[in-house]
Enzyme design. Sequence first.
Site, PDB file in Angstrom:
ATOM      1  N   ASP A 173       0.867  -1.186  -0.017  1.00 34.39           N
ATOM      2  CA  ASP A 173      -0.140   0.034  -0.017  1.00 34.39           C
ATOM      3  C   ASP A 173       0.981   1.297  -0.067  1.00 34.39           C
ATOM      4  OD1 ASP A 173      -2.123  -1.626   0.233  1.00 34.39           O
ATOM      5  OD2 ASP A 173      -2.195  -1.811   2.435  1.00 34.39           O
ATOM      6  N   ASP A 195      -1.151  -2.833  -3.906  1.00 34.83           N
ATOM      7  CA  ASP A 195      -2.274  -3.267  -3.544  1.00 34.83           C
ATOM      8  C   ASP A 195      -3.319  -2.120  -3.329  1.00 34.83           C
ATOM      9  OD1 ASP A 195      -4.277  -5.036  -2.393  1.00 34.83           O
ATOM     10  OD2 ASP A 195      -3.673  -4.996  -0.420  1.00 34.83           O
ATOM     11  N   ASP A 199      -4.933   2.234   3.077  1.00 29.49           N
ATOM     12  CA  ASP A 199      -5.764   1.163   3.941  1.00 29.49           C
ATOM     13  C   ASP A 199      -5.839   1.791   5.370  1.00 29.49           C
ATOM     14  OD1 ASP A 199      -6.438  -0.285   1.779  1.00 29.49           O
ATOM     15  OD2 ASP A 199      -5.101  -2.148   2.439  1.00 29.49           O
ATOM     16  N   ARG A 246     -13.306   0.892  -4.366  1.00 25.16           N
ATOM     17  CA  ARG A 246     -12.988   1.523  -3.198  1.00 25.16           C
ATOM     18  C   ARG A 246     -12.561   2.983  -3.230  1.00 25.16           C
ATOM     19  NH1 ARG A 246      -8.446  -3.206  -0.491  1.00 25.16           N
ATOM     20  NH2 ARG A 246     -10.114  -4.898  -0.894  1.00 25.16           N
TER      21      ARG A 246
END
Length: 670
Positions: A173, A195, A199, A246
């Site tokens: 991330d 990824d 997050d 997302r």
Amino acid sequence: MTHLHSKRLPGPGLGRTLAAVVGLVAALALGAVGQAKAADAPPKVLSEAAPKTPSPMDRWSDQPHGFASLDGGTTGGAGGKVVTVTDQASLAKYAAAEEPYVIRVSGAVAVEPFGSDIVVASNKTITGVGDTGEIVHGELHLNPGTHNVIIRNLTIRDSYVEGDWAGKTQDFDAIQMDTADHVWIDHNRFTHMGDGLLDIRKDSQYITVSYNQFTNHNKAFGIGWTANVKTQITIDHNWFNGTKQRNPSADNCAYAHLYNNYLSAQVADGDPVWTYGNWSRGQTKMVIENSYYDGVQHPYQADATAELVQRGSILKNTTGRHDAWGTAFDPHDFYAYRLDPAAAVPALVAKFSGPQARIGTVLNVPADYPTVQAAVDAVPDGNDSPVTLAIAPGTYRAKVYIPAAKPNLVLQGTGQDRSDTVIVYDTPAQFGGSTGSATVRIAANDVTARDLTFSNDFDEAAYEYSGEQALAMKTTGDRIVFENTAFLGNQDTLMTDSPKLNLISRVYIRDSYIEGDVDFVYGRATTVIERSVIRALSRGSTTNNGYLTAASTWKDNPYGFLVTGSRVVSDAPAGSFHLGRPWHPGGEPDAVAQVLFRDTELPAAVKASPWTDMSGFSWKDARFAEYRTYGPGAAVTADRPQLSDADAAGYTVANYLAGNDGWAPQAQHR
């Protein structure tokens, strides 16, 4: 500087105390030339001062808004040392340290091995210098229990593993946090990572994500990975551009407030489910306001167990789900904010999101650093990019010294008026000489001060010292700017100097106020005073109340003091004040004063013959002149040299300040 001057005469109303009152009233009442200002209340004492609350619309505020501002707030590395890093080892060292740090990332920091974590401990600010700070091939990682972190103005990019579009083989991330609290992520650009881009996981709380760019990616921004319903998060003014899903996905958030976000150029790969905009999942309560969705599939959706309230957004060429049910919550119950119109969001977010060159390092006094000097001391030697000392309203009774090793500082008062923020002390030259008497000394280059008052309130009327010098300010650095500042004192209020006679330093003073009586603007620096008010204080004499200037310009420097577009005011009797006299420090023959009053109003207090000798040196050997002065104190006589129109063309603000490097601060203040 040793002076020959008239003794202050005894009598009521002639002491320093009254002069200070008169000066303070004048500083309050007189702003730029020709503009009167209503007198405000006297400055608050420091114990009553509080940091100025940032406007919710301030896109450059150094203080977080939204949920990150609650429950004690988020201050990052405030109070710690400021460090600049250019490599992975230094970044990792300071980011993981136990003590607070303000860490500035300069240029691109490449992380090895590819995809590795940089662990960020509590009480850290990590910010890019200008708009060029980058972290490449690596992740910023906040472990469980980490708190009070600010990450701003960075680009974090390029840990993508070719062929792993779904992000299933590597967890690289841009930023990842687990069970962290009080985190502000602002004005960053996240792109092309391994990824997720961002997050926020496992019960993290009091988070604000603002003005970031999420680009060129599959999974942009996920929140949750927990069965608990704890996370409170504000997400505003972010640009999701060229991402698939997302944007964000919010799972089991107690409160998720999304406003003024811009979703555009969504990746179109034909996926009917996992291509979407905002998703309120699990038990999340989500409020979406005044966002803009352009060409987005499933712009906003909610699980049956979640709640989603949407109001004021614009949808353009959208398809799929537009869910809205439940009452969620009212963000105004938690914090103040103001919405931009949804129609303005694409332009605003495209312009203001991501790293910005004008976002600098800000040290707040006294919120983060107890004194102005403590904030100065926190700045690293050799500082090569602007650091702002944001000084809250109050009276700071202390001396301040900015050494030559700490350039590129901005001293910014944060009150509504320059009189709200006062730096003052009361030392006379009897203790430590003229330099030692200065309340503030600036030896560094490239220092700016705005919206402040500098004062030396030594009460010379109460003492019988032979020397009564008491400086409010002394500068020796080059490229110094004072804007909307006040300088309060009596003798030698403001000294603008240079490190030695044949070195030229430049000072630009704009929209300011200067008071004093004897030689109260003096020194050898090239100094421009523009659109300002100069108050000549009465010493109670009917014949000689003092001297505005005492220049000691190097003989090979054509430019000394320029007072232009300004007003001189005085309560002294008519014909009792000199415009200046030539100062030759230590009898130095190569100090040949140059002073020009240009397009400036002069009061009746100015003498008919306004220039005078000093310590055996004739004023006629100096370079004193006027050009188009006016008012009751102006005249054209044999004792008042005047520039011709042709000569005046060479004595402009630009010529005084340009030097060899083309410095032109006046161009930024028009």
